[in-house]
Design an enzyme around this catalytic site. Sequence first.
Site, PDB file in Angstrom:
ATOM      1  N   LYS A 108      71.271 100.738  56.024  1.00  0.00           N
ATOM      2  CA  LYS A 108      72.282 101.024  55.004  1.00  0.00           C
ATOM      3  C   LYS A 108      73.657 101.147  55.654  1.00  0.00           C
ATOM      4  O   LYS A 108      74.637 100.579  55.187  1.00  0.00           O
ATOM      5  CB  LYS A 108      71.923 102.303  54.241  1.00  0.00           C
ATOM      6  CG  LYS A 108      72.947 102.664  53.191  1.00  0.00           C
ATOM      7  CD  LYS A 108      72.546 103.838  52.353  1.00  0.00           C
ATOM      8  CE  LYS A 108      73.706 104.201  51.411  1.00  0.00           C
ATOM      9  NZ  LYS A 108      73.452 105.383  50.608  1.00  0.00           N
ATOM     10  N   GLU A 157      68.794 103.423  66.530  1.00  0.00           N
ATOM     11  CA  GLU A 157      67.492 102.771  66.729  1.00  0.00           C
ATOM     12  C   GLU A 157      67.537 101.322  66.243  1.00  0.00           C
ATOM     13  O   GLU A 157      67.086 100.399  66.923  1.00  0.00           O
ATOM     14  CB  GLU A 157      66.397 103.517  65.945  1.00  0.00           C
ATOM     15  CG  GLU A 157      66.096 104.921  66.428  1.00  0.00           C
ATOM     16  CD  GLU A 157      66.916 105.983  65.717  1.00  0.00           C
ATOM     17  OE1 GLU A 157      68.061 105.683  65.285  1.00  0.00           O
ATOM     18  OE2 GLU A 157      66.429 107.112  65.588  1.00  0.00           O
ATOM     19  N   GLY A 189      69.140 105.882  51.003  1.00  0.00           N
ATOM     20  CA  GLY A 189      68.251 105.185  51.937  1.00  0.00           C
ATOM     21  C   GLY A 189      66.785 105.300  51.538  1.00  0.00           C
ATOM     22  O   GLY A 189      66.054 104.302  51.513  1.00  0.00           O
ATOM     23  N   ARG A 190      66.343 106.496  51.196  1.00  0.00           N
ATOM     24  CA  ARG A 190      64.910 106.691  50.877  1.00  0.00           C
ATOM     25  C   ARG A 190      64.561 106.205  49.474  1.00  0.00           C
ATOM     26  O   ARG A 190      63.405 106.307  49.068  1.00  0.00           O
ATOM     27  CB  ARG A 190      64.524 108.148  51.104  1.00  0.00           C
ATOM     28  CG  ARG A 190      65.400 109.169  50.411  1.00  0.00           C
ATOM     29  CD  ARG A 190      65.186 110.568  50.992  1.00  0.00           C
ATOM     30  NE  ARG A 190      66.152 111.524  50.458  1.00  0.00           N
ATOM     31  CZ  ARG A 190      67.349 111.769  50.979  1.00  0.00           C
ATOM     32  NH1 ARG A 190      67.747 111.118  52.049  1.00  0.00           N
ATOM     33  NH2 ARG A 190      68.166 112.657  50.435  1.00  0.00           N
ATOM     34  N   GLU A 228      63.151 115.000  53.186  1.00  0.00           N
ATOM     35  CA  GLU A 228      64.569 114.719  53.416  1.00  0.00           C
ATOM     36  C   GLU A 228      65.383 115.018  52.157  1.00  0.00           C
ATOM     37  O   GLU A 228      66.531 115.450  52.236  1.00  0.00           O
ATOM     38  CB  GLU A 228      64.766 113.255  53.854  1.00  0.00           C
ATOM     39  CG  GLU A 228      66.146 112.972  54.428  1.00  0.00           C
ATOM     40  CD  GLU A 228      66.214 111.645  55.193  1.00  0.00           C
ATOM     41  OE1 GLU A 228      65.940 111.612  56.398  1.00  0.00           O
ATOM     42  OE2 GLU A 228      66.551 110.630  54.556  1.00  0.00           O
ATOM     43  N   HIS A 246      37.393 113.489  57.364  1.00  0.00           N
ATOM     44  CA  HIS A 246      36.764 113.720  58.665  1.00  0.00           C
ATOM     45  C   HIS A 246      37.776 114.228  59.679  1.00  0.00           C
ATOM     46  O   HIS A 246      37.523 114.190  60.889  1.00  0.00           O
ATOM     47  CB  HIS A 246      36.121 112.422  59.148  1.00  0.00           C
ATOM     48  CG  HIS A 246      35.093 111.920  58.169  1.00  0.00           C
ATOM     49  ND1 HIS A 246      33.791 112.365  58.160  1.00  0.00           N
ATOM     50  CD2 HIS A 246      35.201 111.081  57.107  1.00  0.00           C
ATOM     51  CE1 HIS A 246      33.130 111.781  57.169  1.00  0.00           C
ATOM     52  NE2 HIS A 246      33.975 110.999  56.503  1.00  0.00           N
ATOM     53  N   LYS A 269      71.579 113.426  65.707  1.00  0.00           N
ATOM     54  CA  LYS A 269      72.115 112.094  66.035  1.00  0.00           C
ATOM     55  C   LYS A 269      73.329 112.222  66.947  1.00  0.00           C
ATOM     56  O   LYS A 269      73.474 111.484  67.926  1.00  0.00           O
ATOM     57  CB  LYS A 269      72.533 111.357  64.760  1.00  0.00           C
ATOM     58  CG  LYS A 269      71.391 110.924  63.867  1.00  0.00           C
ATOM     59  CD  LYS A 269      71.957 110.141  62.673  1.00  0.00           C
ATOM     60  CE  LYS A 269      70.887 109.827  61.651  1.00  0.00           C
ATOM     61  NZ  LYS A 269      71.412 109.184  60.443  1.00  0.00           N
TER      62      LYS A 269
HETATM   63  O1  F6P Z   1      67.298 109.797  59.171  1.00  0.00           O
HETATM   64  C1  F6P Z   1      68.443 109.800  58.413  1.00  0.00           C
HETATM   65  C2  F6P Z   1      68.714 108.512  57.732  1.00  0.00           C
HETATM   66  O2  F6P Z   1      70.046 108.525  57.375  1.00  0.00           O
HETATM   67  C3  F6P Z   1      67.831 108.257  56.533  1.00  0.00           C
HETATM   68  O3  F6P Z   1      68.258 108.911  55.404  1.00  0.00           O
HETATM   69  C4  F6P Z   1      67.900 106.781  56.437  1.00  0.00           C
HETATM   70  O4  F6P Z   1      66.911 106.269  55.604  1.00  0.00           O
HETATM   71  C5  F6P Z   1      67.737 106.405  57.886  1.00  0.00           C
HETATM   72  O5  F6P Z   1      68.487 107.381  58.567  1.00  0.00           O
HETATM   73  C6  F6P Z   1      68.180 105.034  58.261  1.00  0.00           C
HETATM   74  O6  F6P Z   1      69.529 104.832  57.990  1.00  0.00           O
HETATM   75  P1  F6P Z   1      70.168 103.389  57.908  1.00  0.00           P
HETATM   76  O7  F6P Z   1      69.494 102.649  56.824  1.00  0.00           O
HETATM   77  O8  F6P Z   1      71.618 103.606  57.646  1.00  0.00           O
HETATM   78  O9  F6P Z   1      69.936 102.712  59.231  1.00  0.00           O
END
Ligand code: F6P
Length: 547
Positions: A208, A214, A268-269, A354, A385, A513
């Site tokens: 987003k 990452e 995002g979620r 979240e 299990h 972060k």
């Molecule tokens: O972990 C925090 C967060 O901002 C989430 O809300 C989001 O889904 C995720 O990081 C990934 O963010 P992005 O889509 O901006 O890479």
Amino acid sequence: MSTPAADRIAAAWDRLDRAAASSRLTPILDRFAAEPDRLARLTVEAAGLTLDLAKQSWSLDGLDAVLELVRASGVEAARDGLFGGAIVNRSEGRAVLHSALRAPDGSDLHADGVPVSAEVEAGRHRMRALADGVRDGTIRGATGNAFKAILHIGIGGSDLGPRLVWEALKPLDPSIDLRFVANVDGAEIVQALTGLDPETTLVIAVSKTFTTLETLANAEAARDWLRAGLGEDGARLHFAAVSAAPERAVAFGVNPDRVFAFWDWVGGRFSIWSAVGLSCAVALGYDVFQRFLEGAAAMDRHFAQAPLEANAPVLLAGAHLFNRNGLGRAARAVVPYAQRLRLLPAFLQQLEMESNGKQTGTDGRPVARPTATVVFGDAGTNGQHAFFQLLHQGVDVIPVDLVGFAASDEGPADMHAKLTANLLAQAEALMIGRSEADVRAELTAKGLSPAEIDILAPQRTFPGNRPTSLILGERLSPETLGALLALYEHKTFVEGVIWGINSFDQWGVELGKTLAVRLLDELEGGSRRAHDPSTTALVARLAGAHR
Ligand code: F6P
């Protein structure tokens, strides 16, 4: 401050507390006799799903208390604001309109007064064009080969939804090899790339913000892999991006015609319904993705229109609130009796923890009541299990959401009946338990001595009276999956309204972060900063040790 609205909310909470206290006096099982219309009132149909909340801890009086709390808290007005595109996410000044992404063509929806439906439709058309082109071979790779694999890169909301949808629906079309990479642990991308050929692989980087450490690290690694196989220009033809900051994706080097945008009013979620679902739309075919959207849209209509007492998201939220706030239960298990939904607990962890894992209200004051619980789980029967021992006999009562389907096309015909029998057996066992008298009678019949029975019988007794919610669909189809995820989205929203929190921001993830960026600099030889003694010692130990 005492106002009529606040007084009404306080009175509703008092009523819920009283109902919860008295619910402790009558086991769930006994309530069926005491409340002849219990099953009818606590079973609702919504968008192809049946919700059975009759094995929950609440009495019908508790249900009425929850419904009063829902009304007093203004859930209906908040829901209308949500669907109407009001600035619901006030800490970030944004509307929250994931429902617009699954609304039918021809809708006329607005985010804070700005029309969005035409842009949404245009975005869907671009997704369909890529999906159709990749699938029919009119869109090919740099060397003229058709794409056979997709590498989806993203994390959190840019990963969990697509991963779940693909895992759930891939039998519908397993011809494309869709793989996922989220973690900045290089082990994941190494594994994901193993066996892939750059000539036939399309990489889709999803973020987003397009700033996530990452995802950018994985996107760079994937691009390097493409460049090594195809050269700079070839690599560009194999790389697409999805972002609400499309200019950042372009700055990263993605061809503008391969950048798929979405909007800041999509959390995002809550983003699987947007171009974040692009890799699924390509791998499953756009028509399947469309059916998934339609299932969610049906749940949106249900949530918007069904009376509160028959409103599935409201009731699912209500049962959870009764457990959380009335009975102090701080965890909930989610157990899908469908191997293809084994990622549902992980998806719900982000959605619920979240969204509602917060201690400060939208008014800036501490919340009055505990908010989100720990969510955990795994597919049934596997979980039986592993952690079910604690669910049956542990000290804490942990409510369980069970998800199942009446029928399945996969595997030998008798296996689905075995799966379903286990689902029903667990729900029944959790509720009825097993009395000590029953166990004693069995052990006596087996000839054990009274002394042995005194020691063994209590250990083999199940307290029972442990609540479950059951969500049942006919089959795991794109429609039922869409409806299921939308059901949980709206449940989460209803809870957030009642708790008085903003379910759509996530400030709690920011500090880690920021610190990670600083610590990365230190680990890579930058000047050391002041930390606590433990962190200082660890930085000294680990700096320079990563390669
Ligand atoms: O972990 C925090 C967060 O901002 C989430 O809300 C989001 O889904 C995720 O990081 C990934 O963010 P992005 O889509 O901006 O890479």
